[in-house]
Scaffold this active site. Structure first.
Site, PDB file in Angstrom:
ATOM      1  N   SER A 139     -14.992  38.789 -18.639  1.00 18.61           N
ATOM      2  CA  SER A 139     -16.285  39.455 -18.830  1.00 18.61           C
ATOM      3  C   SER A 139     -16.103  40.946 -18.613  1.00 18.61           C
ATOM      4  CB  SER A 139     -17.307  38.916 -17.825  1.00 18.61           C
ATOM      5  OG  SER A 139     -18.466  39.727 -17.796  1.00 18.61           O
ATOM      6  N   TYR A 163     -20.411  35.577 -10.369  1.00 20.91           N
ATOM      7  CA  TYR A 163     -19.797  35.525 -11.691  1.00 20.91           C
ATOM      8  C   TYR A 163     -18.827  36.675 -11.906  1.00 20.91           C
ATOM      9  CZ  TYR A 163     -19.402  35.583 -16.783  1.00 20.91           C
ATOM     10  OH  TYR A 163     -18.920  35.604 -18.074  1.00 20.91           O
TER      11      TYR A 163
END
Length: 243
Positions: A139, A163
């Protein structure tokens, strides 16, 4: 045994995983589509199946027995693995101050330890490939440089501590594996890179992302189909991303 390249995509029954599988199929690969839910996996493979090249398997990256069962099947059916896409992931949508260690641990079980489990199980099959490739789906929010610089990635920056930090750990895994593989003659053929699809409209983002899954999967597929090129890097479809 098959002549076409064999790819394994984890978390392939929907979103980026399913689109990655579709694009790899278009490139002439046999794609083994891992899914925790067998029924959803079968349905997704049925939608994509072209000449029997989409193969659904039950795969839970947090269950080592499940991962080993898939490795055994790949060994029996193909004798090797050419492409591994570690796409399975999870997110906790919670303010940093409210996020518990238990929630962090669950996120890391999927996004970090699950990747280690799959890579470890698949290495003997990757060794048997002439040009093995591993892509870890990361990400942009994992970038320490961009995050500390205040980059707006989209979404709520205050709600992704589990995350984003897990994906930063995944990036370090990518670097460490690349260094280790380069030192091992039996593994030096492996190219391993981290790919960021950007803020993509998937279940993970509540479909709020500004990019389509077709756009997001592009860099994943490019790195998976790499003829030659970098290893141990972090990329989006514009090029290298700062660590």
């Amino acid at each position: 045994m098959v002549d076409r390249p064999v790819a394994l995509v984890t978390g392939a029954n929907k979103g980026l995983g399913k689109e990655t599988a579709r694009q790899l199929l278009e490139r002439g690969m046999t794609v083994v589509m891992g899914s925790r839910d067998p029924e959803r996996g079968i349905a997704a493979a049925g939608e994509l199946r072209a000449g029997g090249a989409a193969v659904p398997v039950r795969l839970d990256v947090t269950d080592s027995a499940s991962v080993e069962a898939v490795a055994d099947r790949l060994r029996r059916d193909y004798g090797r693995l050419d492409v591994l896409v570690n796409n399975a992931g999870t997110v906790v949508d919670r303010l940093a101050a409210d996020t518990t260690a238990l929630e962090m641990r669950h996120t890391y079980e999927v996004n970090v330890f699950g990747v280690v489990t799959v890579i470890h199980a698949m290495l003997p099959l990757l060794r048997a490939s002439a040009a093995p490739r591993i892509v870890n789906v990361s990400s942009t929010t994992a970038s320490l440089g961009l995050t500390s610089g205040g980059t707006d990635f989209g979404g709520d920056a205050g709600r992704r501590i589990a995350y984003s930090s897990s994906k930063t750990a995944l990036n370090m895994l990518t670097v460490q594996y690349a260094h280790a593989f380069a030192k091992d003659p039996d593994l030096s053929r492996i190219k391993i890179n981290a790919a960021t699809p950007g803020y993509t409209a998937t279940d993970l983002t509540g479909h709020r992302g500004s990019r389509t899954v077709e756009e997001g999967a592009q860099i994943i597929v490019e790195l998976a189909a790499l003829a030659d090129g970098p290893t141990g890097g972090f990329f989006n479809d514009q090029g290298r991303v700062p660590w």
